[in-house]
Design a protein around this motif. Structure first.
Motif, PDB file in Angstrom:
ATOM      1  N   PHE A  22      49.700  56.443 -10.346  1.00  0.00           N
ATOM      2  CA  PHE A  22      51.028  55.851 -10.194  1.00  0.00           C
ATOM      3  C   PHE A  22      51.740  56.600  -9.084  1.00  0.00           C
ATOM      4  CE2 PHE A  22      49.477  54.840 -14.293  1.00  0.00           C
ATOM      5  CZ  PHE A  22      49.890  53.538 -14.502  1.00  0.00           C
ATOM      6  N   HIS A  23      52.048  55.887  -8.015  1.00  0.00           N
ATOM      7  CA  HIS A  23      52.525  56.505  -6.788  1.00  0.00           C
ATOM      8  C   HIS A  23      53.824  55.857  -6.323  1.00  0.00           C
ATOM      9  CE1 HIS A  23      52.041  58.404  -2.821  1.00  0.00           C
ATOM     10  NE2 HIS A  23      52.567  57.292  -2.359  1.00  0.00           N
ATOM     11  N   ALA A  24      54.711  56.674  -5.792  1.00  0.00           N
ATOM     12  CA  ALA A  24      55.923  56.181  -5.127  1.00  0.00           C
ATOM     13  C   ALA A  24      56.043  56.921  -3.798  1.00  0.00           C
ATOM     14  CB  ALA A  24      57.153  56.419  -5.988  1.00  0.00           C
ATOM     15  N   ASP A  25      56.333  56.199  -2.739  1.00  0.00           N
ATOM     16  CA  ASP A  25      56.451  56.832  -1.422  1.00  0.00           C
ATOM     17  C   ASP A  25      57.540  57.895  -1.385  1.00  0.00           C
ATOM     18  OD1 ASP A  25      54.371  55.325  -0.373  1.00  0.00           O
ATOM     19  OD2 ASP A  25      55.702  53.773   0.429  1.00  0.00           O
ATOM     20  N   ARG A  26      58.554  57.740  -2.199  1.00  0.00           N
ATOM     21  CA  ARG A  26      59.678  58.677  -2.235  1.00  0.00           C
ATOM     22  C   ARG A  26      59.372  59.948  -3.039  1.00  0.00           C
ATOM     23  NH1 ARG A  26      61.028  57.782  -7.376  1.00  0.00           N
ATOM     24  NH2 ARG A  26      60.744  55.688  -8.198  1.00  0.00           N
ATOM     25  N   CYS A  27      58.222  59.997  -3.690  1.00  0.00           N
ATOM     26  CA  CYS A  27      57.886  61.069  -4.632  1.00  0.00           C
ATOM     27  C   CYS A  27      57.171  62.232  -3.929  1.00  0.00           C
ATOM     28  CB  CYS A  27      56.996  60.483  -5.733  1.00  0.00           C
ATOM     29  SG  CYS A  27      56.241  61.691  -6.820  1.00  0.00           S
ATOM     30  N   PRO A  28      57.799  63.420  -3.867  1.00  0.00           N
ATOM     31  CA  PRO A  28      57.139  64.560  -3.219  1.00  0.00           C
ATOM     32  C   PRO A  28      55.887  65.030  -3.962  1.00  0.00           C
ATOM     33  CG  PRO A  28      59.235  65.240  -4.188  1.00  0.00           C
ATOM     34  CD  PRO A  28      59.138  63.750  -4.333  1.00  0.00           C
ATOM     35  N   THR A  29      55.879  64.893  -5.276  1.00  0.00           N
ATOM     36  CA  THR A  29      54.696  65.289  -6.045  1.00  0.00           C
ATOM     37  C   THR A  29      53.533  64.360  -5.725  1.00  0.00           C
ATOM     38  OG1 THR A  29      56.133  66.118  -7.795  1.00  0.00           O
ATOM     39  CG2 THR A  29      53.826  65.761  -8.363  1.00  0.00           C
ATOM     40  N   CYS A  30      53.818  63.068  -5.593  1.00  0.00           N
ATOM     41  CA  CYS A  30      52.773  62.095  -5.224  1.00  0.00           C
ATOM     42  C   CYS A  30      52.182  62.452  -3.860  1.00  0.00           C
ATOM     43  CB  CYS A  30      53.342  60.677  -5.178  1.00  0.00           C
ATOM     44  SG  CYS A  30      54.008  60.091  -6.747  1.00  0.00           S
ATOM     45  N   LYS A  31      53.054  62.845  -2.934  1.00  0.00           N
ATOM     46  CA  LYS A  31      52.593  63.227  -1.590  1.00  0.00           C
ATOM     47  C   LYS A  31      51.709  64.464  -1.655  1.00  0.00           C
ATOM     48  CE  LYS A  31      56.443  61.107   0.764  1.00  0.00           C
ATOM     49  NZ  LYS A  31      57.728  61.277   1.399  1.00  0.00           N
ATOM     50  N   ALA A  32      51.994  65.370  -2.575  1.00  0.00           N
ATOM     51  CA  ALA A  32      51.176  66.573  -2.741  1.00  0.00           C
ATOM     52  C   ALA A  32      49.840  66.240  -3.409  1.00  0.00           C
ATOM     53  CB  ALA A  32      51.936  67.619  -3.554  1.00  0.00           C
ATOM     54  N   GLN A  33      49.836  65.247  -4.303  1.00  0.00           N
ATOM     55  CA  GLN A  33      48.604  64.860  -4.988  1.00  0.00           C
ATOM     56  C   GLN A  33      47.631  64.130  -4.053  1.00  0.00           C
ATOM     57  OE1 GLN A  33      49.975  62.385  -8.200  1.00  0.00           O
ATOM     58  NE2 GLN A  33      49.834  64.038  -9.692  1.00  0.00           N
ATOM     59  N   ALA A  34      48.149  63.356  -3.127  1.00  0.00           N
ATOM     60  CA  ALA A  34      47.314  62.479  -2.297  1.00  0.00           C
ATOM     61  C   ALA A  34      46.167  63.214  -1.599  1.00  0.00           C
ATOM     62  CB  ALA A  34      48.173  61.713  -1.302  1.00  0.00           C
ATOM     63  N   PRO A  35      46.407  64.313  -0.885  1.00  0.00           N
ATOM     64  CA  PRO A  35      45.272  64.976  -0.221  1.00  0.00           C
ATOM     65  C   PRO A  35      44.285  65.596  -1.207  1.00  0.00           C
ATOM     66  CG  PRO A  35      47.297  66.214   0.145  1.00  0.00           C
ATOM     67  CD  PRO A  35      47.676  64.938  -0.530  1.00  0.00           C
ATOM     68  N   ILE A  36      44.771  66.026  -2.363  1.00  0.00           N
ATOM     69  CA  ILE A  36      43.892  66.593  -3.384  1.00  0.00           C
ATOM     70  C   ILE A  36      42.952  65.506  -3.900  1.00  0.00           C
ATOM     71  CG2 ILE A  36      43.779  67.616  -5.695  1.00  0.00           C
ATOM     72  CD1 ILE A  36      46.555  68.914  -5.027  1.00  0.00           C
ATOM     73  N   LEU A  37      43.512  64.358  -4.243  1.00  0.00           N
ATOM     74  CA  LEU A  37      42.695  63.246  -4.736  1.00  0.00           C
ATOM     75  C   LEU A  37      41.715  62.766  -3.678  1.00  0.00           C
ATOM     76  CD1 LEU A  37      45.453  61.323  -6.669  1.00  0.00           C
ATOM     77  CD2 LEU A  37      43.446  62.420  -7.675  1.00  0.00           C
TER      78      LEU A  37
END
Length: 103
Positions: A22-37
């Protein structure tokens, strides 16, 4: 891939290991998860993992269906059953352990 209920149902029915993100462009945690995933998905042991991305801001039916309360939620499925979920996790080791539950 973008979340689609029919594609999710097909992957689950086929016994595929599945991750719903579950991702939102405005979410800093999502942005941090993306390269890990992205990095983990390149590992040979996760090569068959099917990853669905749910847009937290626009796919409200999926949020209700999965009972996701926040962006940065990850849910893993194996054999059609939910094997685990995390919210707000940006630790590579714990995300890797979560993904491993699907395989």
């Amino acid at each position: 891939m973008p979340f689609d209920q029919a594609a999710f149902d097909k992957a689950v029915a086929a016994g595929e290991p599945v991750v719903v993100q579950f991702h939102a462009d405005r979410c800093p945690t999502c942005k941090a998860q993306a390269p890990i995933l992205s990095e983990l998905a390149k590992q040979p042991r996760f090569k068959n993992l099917v990853v669905f991305n749910v847009d937290f801001d626009s796919q409200k039916d999926a949020l209700r269906g999965f009972k996701a309360q926040q962006p940065s939620t990850l849910i893993v499925f194996k054999g059609g059953a939910e094997m685990g979920r995390s919210v707000g996790d940006t630790n590579k080791a714990s995300i890797e352990a979560l993904l491993a539950r699907a395989i």
